[in-house]
Design an enzyme around this catalytic site. Structure first.
Site, PDB file in Angstrom:
ATOM      1  N   LEU A  60      -7.862   9.127 -20.730  1.00 45.18           N
ATOM      2  CA  LEU A  60      -8.394   7.791 -21.235  1.00 45.18           C
ATOM      3  C   LEU A  60      -7.254   6.845 -20.948  1.00 45.18           C
ATOM      4  O   LEU A  60      -7.454   5.650 -21.719  1.00 45.18           O
ATOM      5  CB  LEU A  60      -9.030   7.987 -22.644  1.00 45.18           C
ATOM      6  CG  LEU A  60     -10.272   8.908 -22.377  1.00 45.18           C
ATOM      7  CD1 LEU A  60     -10.856   8.837 -23.979  1.00 45.18           C
ATOM      8  CD2 LEU A  60     -11.165   8.604 -21.615  1.00 45.18           C
ATOM      9  N   SER A  66      -2.753   4.722  -9.376  1.00 44.66           N
ATOM     10  CA  SER A  66      -2.866   4.461  -8.043  1.00 44.66           C
ATOM     11  C   SER A  66      -2.812   2.927  -7.663  1.00 44.66           C
ATOM     12  O   SER A  66      -3.310   2.255  -6.664  1.00 44.66           O
ATOM     13  CB  SER A  66      -4.416   4.875  -7.636  1.00 44.66           C
ATOM     14  OG  SER A  66      -5.386   4.074  -8.282  1.00 44.66           O
ATOM     15  N   THR A  84      -5.222   9.658   0.110  1.00 47.93           N
ATOM     16  CA  THR A  84      -5.278   8.606   0.285  1.00 47.93           C
ATOM     17  C   THR A  84      -4.823   8.099   1.882  1.00 47.93           C
ATOM     18  O   THR A  84      -3.803   8.742   2.004  1.00 47.93           O
ATOM     19  CB  THR A  84      -4.606   7.521  -0.668  1.00 47.93           C
ATOM     20  OG1 THR A  84      -4.527   6.365  -0.365  1.00 47.93           O
ATOM     21  CG2 THR A  84      -3.354   8.314  -0.740  1.00 47.93           C
ATOM     22  N   TYR A 142       3.238   5.252  -4.289  1.00 51.33           N
ATOM     23  CA  TYR A 142       2.165   5.747  -4.488  1.00 51.33           C
ATOM     24  C   TYR A 142       1.703   6.988  -3.630  1.00 51.33           C
ATOM     25  O   TYR A 142       1.271   8.014  -3.561  1.00 51.33           O
ATOM     26  CB  TYR A 142       1.330   4.647  -4.583  1.00 51.33           C
ATOM     27  CG  TYR A 142      -0.275   5.171  -4.637  1.00 51.33           C
ATOM     28  CD1 TYR A 142      -0.628   5.994  -5.565  1.00 51.33           C
ATOM     29  CD2 TYR A 142      -1.022   4.691  -3.369  1.00 51.33           C
ATOM     30  CE1 TYR A 142      -2.094   6.666  -5.212  1.00 51.33           C
ATOM     31  CE2 TYR A 142      -2.617   5.450  -3.537  1.00 51.33           C
ATOM     32  CZ  TYR A 142      -3.040   6.094  -4.220  1.00 51.33           C
ATOM     33  OH  TYR A 142      -4.165   6.421  -4.100  1.00 51.33           O
ATOM     34  N   PHE A 162      -5.129 -13.416  -0.083  1.00 57.71           N
ATOM     35  CA  PHE A 162      -3.894 -13.084   0.423  1.00 57.71           C
ATOM     36  C   PHE A 162      -3.799 -12.967   1.803  1.00 57.71           C
ATOM     37  O   PHE A 162      -4.021 -11.978   2.482  1.00 57.71           O
ATOM     38  CB  PHE A 162      -3.254 -11.895  -0.410  1.00 57.71           C
ATOM     39  CG  PHE A 162      -3.616 -11.821  -1.899  1.00 57.71           C
ATOM     40  CD1 PHE A 162      -2.892 -12.987  -2.758  1.00 57.71           C
ATOM     41  CD2 PHE A 162      -3.923 -10.864  -2.633  1.00 57.71           C
ATOM     42  CE1 PHE A 162      -2.955 -12.937  -3.988  1.00 57.71           C
ATOM     43  CE2 PHE A 162      -4.078 -10.808  -4.122  1.00 57.71           C
ATOM     44  CZ  PHE A 162      -3.759 -11.981  -4.698  1.00 57.71           C
ATOM     45  N   ASP A 184       1.126  -5.225   2.348  1.00 53.76           N
ATOM     46  CA  ASP A 184      -0.241  -5.001   3.011  1.00 53.76           C
ATOM     47  C   ASP A 184      -0.444  -4.982   4.689  1.00 53.76           C
ATOM     48  O   ASP A 184      -0.046  -5.955   5.272  1.00 53.76           O
ATOM     49  CB  ASP A 184      -1.224  -6.392   2.793  1.00 53.76           C
ATOM     50  CG  ASP A 184      -1.788  -6.175   1.438  1.00 53.76           C
ATOM     51  OD1 ASP A 184      -1.637  -5.338   0.800  1.00 53.76           O
ATOM     52  OD2 ASP A 184      -2.290  -7.350   1.018  1.00 53.76           O
TER      53      ASP A 184
HETATM   54  N1  UFG Z   1      -7.067  -9.162  -1.291  1.00 53.42           N
HETATM   55  C1  UFG Z   1      -7.011 -10.431  -1.593  1.00 53.42           C
HETATM   56  N2  UFG Z   1      -7.229 -10.746  -2.817  1.00 53.42           N
HETATM   57  C2  UFG Z   1      -7.508  -9.968  -4.031  1.00 53.42           C
HETATM   58  C3  UFG Z   1      -7.257  -8.626  -3.666  1.00 53.42           C
HETATM   59  C4  UFG Z   1      -7.039  -8.220  -2.449  1.00 53.42           C
HETATM   60  O1  UFG Z   1      -7.056 -11.105  -0.543  1.00 53.42           O
HETATM   61  O2  UFG Z   1      -7.526 -10.369  -5.067  1.00 53.42           O
HETATM   62  C5  UFG Z   1      -6.895  -8.729  -0.186  1.00 53.42           C
HETATM   63  C6  UFG Z   1      -5.580  -7.642   0.225  1.00 53.42           C
HETATM   64  O3  UFG Z   1      -4.340  -8.490   0.234  1.00 53.42           O
HETATM   65  C7  UFG Z   1      -5.940  -6.924   1.307  1.00 53.42           C
HETATM   66  C8  UFG Z   1      -7.376  -6.527   1.082  1.00 53.42           C
HETATM   67  O4  UFG Z   1      -7.864  -7.428   0.221  1.00 53.42           O
HETATM   68  O5  UFG Z   1      -5.780  -7.272   2.581  1.00 53.42           O
HETATM   69  C9  UFG Z   1      -7.772  -5.279   0.421  1.00 53.42           C
HETATM   70  O6  UFG Z   1      -6.975  -5.058  -0.750  1.00 53.42           O
HETATM   71  P1  UFG Z   1      -7.433  -3.958  -2.083  1.00 53.42           P
HETATM   72  O7  UFG Z   1      -6.249  -4.399  -2.959  1.00 53.42           O
HETATM   73  O8  UFG Z   1      -8.848  -4.118  -2.315  1.00 53.42           O
HETATM   74  O9  UFG Z   1      -7.013  -2.787  -1.300  1.00 53.42           O
HETATM   75  P2  UFG Z   1      -5.657  -2.134  -0.429  1.00 53.42           P
HETATM   76  O10 UFG Z   1      -6.017  -1.958   1.063  1.00 53.42           O
HETATM   77  O11 UFG Z   1      -4.530  -2.936  -0.568  1.00 53.42           O
HETATM   78  O12 UFG Z   1      -5.660  -0.736  -1.158  1.00 53.42           O
HETATM   79  C10 UFG Z   1      -6.502   0.450  -0.927  1.00 53.42           C
HETATM   80  C11 UFG Z   1      -6.456   1.288  -2.316  1.00 53.42           C
HETATM   81  C12 UFG Z   1      -4.954   1.880  -2.492  1.00 53.42           C
HETATM   82  C13 UFG Z   1      -4.851   2.769  -1.106  1.00 53.42           C
HETATM   83  C14 UFG Z   1      -4.800   1.860   0.123  1.00 53.42           C
HETATM   84  C15 UFG Z   1      -4.680   2.697   1.152  1.00 53.42           C
HETATM   85  O13 UFG Z   1      -6.628   0.270  -3.283  1.00 53.42           O
HETATM   86  O14 UFG Z   1      -5.108   2.860  -3.443  1.00 53.42           O
HETATM   87  O15 UFG Z   1      -6.182   1.161   0.222  1.00 53.42           O
HETATM   88  O16 UFG Z   1      -4.857   1.913   2.457  1.00 53.42           O
HETATM   89  F1  UFG Z   1      -3.402   3.040  -1.303  1.00 53.42           F
END
Ligand code: UFG
Length: 332
Positions: free
Chosen positions: A32, A85, A125, A149, A216, A293
Site C-alpha cells: 500500500l 515504475s 516493460t 527502472y 514536453f 524520452d
Molecule cells: N508527457 C508530456 N507531459 C506530461 C507527461 C508526459 O508531454 O505531463 C509526454 C512525455 O514527454 C512523453 C509522452 O508524453 O513524450 C509519454 O509520457 P509518459 O510519461 O506518459 O510515458 P513514457 O513513455 O515516458 O513511459 C511509459 C511508462 C514507463 C515505461 C515506458 C516504457 O510509464 O513506465 O513507458 O517505454 F518505462
C-alpha cells in the site's frame, strides 16, 4: 488460487478485475505504498464468478511477509506487478529500484520454490528495450535499457530464466508499452501520486481547475514534432494476463510478449483526442524535452496475437473516455 502482488496498484487492480470475471479466486499482496486500500475494498465488493479471498498487506523486501502468504493460502500461480515504475525517480535513486524490484522479486521466487509453485506471469516493460534501433519493436529487438527502472525489469527477466533452468519455474513476461484508460464502469482507474503520465496529466487540466498541461518537447523527428507512443488500453492489457495464465496452465514454456497496439500516437494527437472527448479547450504550455524520452516507441504485437490469441480491441478514444470518467470520480 492466484496470488497477485501489487494488486492494489493501477495495472494490478485491473488485472484482478479480469481474473475475477474469469472465475479465479485471488489473494492480493500489496504494501500500500503506491497502491490504495480503497481499490482493494472496491475489488472485494465486486460480485463476479471469482472472489478476492484475502488482502494481505506486506512488503516483498521482507522475506517472511511473502513466506507467510504461502503458509496461509494454497497458491497455484502468481501474477507479479509489485514494483516501483518511475523512470525519472529510478535515475535519481537506483538503489531504491534495485532493492525493491530485484531483491523483492528474488524473495517472491524463493517463496514460490519453497512451496512448489512453478508458474508466474510477470509485468515487464518496453523500457527493457532502451532506445529503439527500429520500430515497431518486436521481441527480438536487443534489450539495452537506458535507465535503472528498465534495468531492474530486465534483470528480473534474466533471473526468471535461471529459475527455469534450475527449478523448472515457467514464466511469461509481458512487456507493456504505454498503458492507458480505466475500468469502463469507472470503479477503478489510474491513481498515482505524483502523476507523471501523459493522459491523466492532460485530463487533470480539465474540470476548470486552473492547471495548465505541460507538453514536453515539440522538436522531435516525428510527424508533428512530439513523441510517439503506443497506448494500450488497461482492460485489453489485463485480458492478456488471463491468456498468459491459460498458456502456462496448458504447459506453455517460458516466454515473453510485447503488449501494445502496433500503432503510435503523438503527444499532440493524444492531446487533441482529449479535447474532443472532454469537449473542453485544455490549457497547454510548451516545455523543453523531458530527459530520457525516446522519440518513438511502438510495439510489434504479432507474437502475443499468434501465441496467446490476444486481440486488443479498444481505441485510444475508448481509453481516454474511461480515463476521463475515472478522473472525474477521483477529482470529487
Ligand atoms: N508527457 C508530456 N507531459 C506530461 C507527461 C508526459 O508531454 O505531463 C509526454 C512525455 O514527454 C512523453 C509522452 O508524453 O513524450 C509519454 O509520457 P509518459 O510519461 O506518459 O510515458 P513514457 O513513455 O515516458 O513511459 C511509459 C511508462 C514507463 C515505461 C515506458 C516504457 O510509464 O513506465 O513507458 O517505454 F518505462
Amino acid at each position: 488460487m492466484i496470488l497477485v502482488t501489487g494488486g492494489a496498484g493501477y495495472v494490478g487492480s485491473h488485472c484482478v478485475l479480469a481474473l475475477l470475471g474469469n472465475g479465479y479466486d485471488v489473494v492480493i499482496f500489496d504494501n500500500l505504498e503506491l497502491g490504495h486500500i480503497e481499490t482493494v475494498e472496491t475489488l472485494k465488493s465486486i460480485q463476479a464468478s471469482g472472489k478476492v479471498i484475502d488482502f494481505i498487506q506486506g512488503d516483498l523486501k521482507n522475506l517472511s511477509d511473502i513466506q507467510n502468504v504461502f503458509k496461509k493460502h494454497e497458491i497455484e500461480v502468481v501474477v507479479h506487478f509489485a514494483a516501483y515504475s518511475q523512470v525519472a525517480e529510478s535515475m535519481k535513486n537506483p538503489q531504491k529500484y534495485f532493492s525493491n524490484n530485484v531483491d523483492g522479486t528474488v524473495n517472491l521466487l524463493k517463496s514460490m520454490i519453497e512451496n512448489g509453485v512453478k508458474r508466474i506471469v510477470f509485468s515487464s516493460t518496453a523500457a527493457t528495450y532502451g532506445e529503439p534501433i527500429y520500430t515497431p519493436i518486436d521481441e527480438n529487438h536487443p534489450q539495452k535499457p537506458i535507465n535503472p527502472y528498465g534495468e531492474t525489469k530486465l534483470k528480473i527477466e534474466k533471473i526468471m530464466d535461471e529459475y527455469d533452468k534450475s527449478f523448472n519455474l515457467k514464466s511469461v513476461r509481458l512487456r507493456y508499452f504505454n498503458v492507458a484508460g480505466a475500468d469502463n464502469r469507472a470503479r477503478i482507474g489510474e491513481w498515482h501520486e505524483p502523476e507523471t503520465h501523459l493522459i491523466p496529466n492532460i485530463l487533470k487540466s480539465t474540470f476548470g481547475c486552473g492547471k495548465t498541461f505541460q507538453m514536453f518537447g515539440t522538436d522531435y523527428d516525428t510527424i508533428d514534432g512530439t513523441c510517439v507512443r503506443d497506448y494500450i488500453n488497461v482492460e485489453d492489457l489485463a485480458k492478456a494476463h488471463v491468456l498468459a495464465l491459460d498458456y502456462l496452465e496448458k504447459g506453455g514454456e517460458t516466454n515473453f510478449f510485447n503488449l501494445g497496439t502496433n500503432n503510435g500516437n503523438s503527444v499532440k494527437e493524444v492531446f487533441s483526442v482529449c479535447e474532443k472527448v472532454t469537449g473542453e479547450k485544455i490549457p497547454v504550455d510548451i516545455q523543453p524535452r523531458r530527459e530520457g524520452d525516446p522519440a518513438i516507441l511502438v510495439a510489434d504485437n504479432q507474437k502475443a496475437k499468434k501465441v496467446l490469441g490476444w486481440v486488443p480491441e479498444k481505441t485510444l478514444e475508448d481509453s481516454i473516455l474511461s480515463a476521463y470518467n475515472w478522473a472525474k470520480k477521483l477529482s470529487k
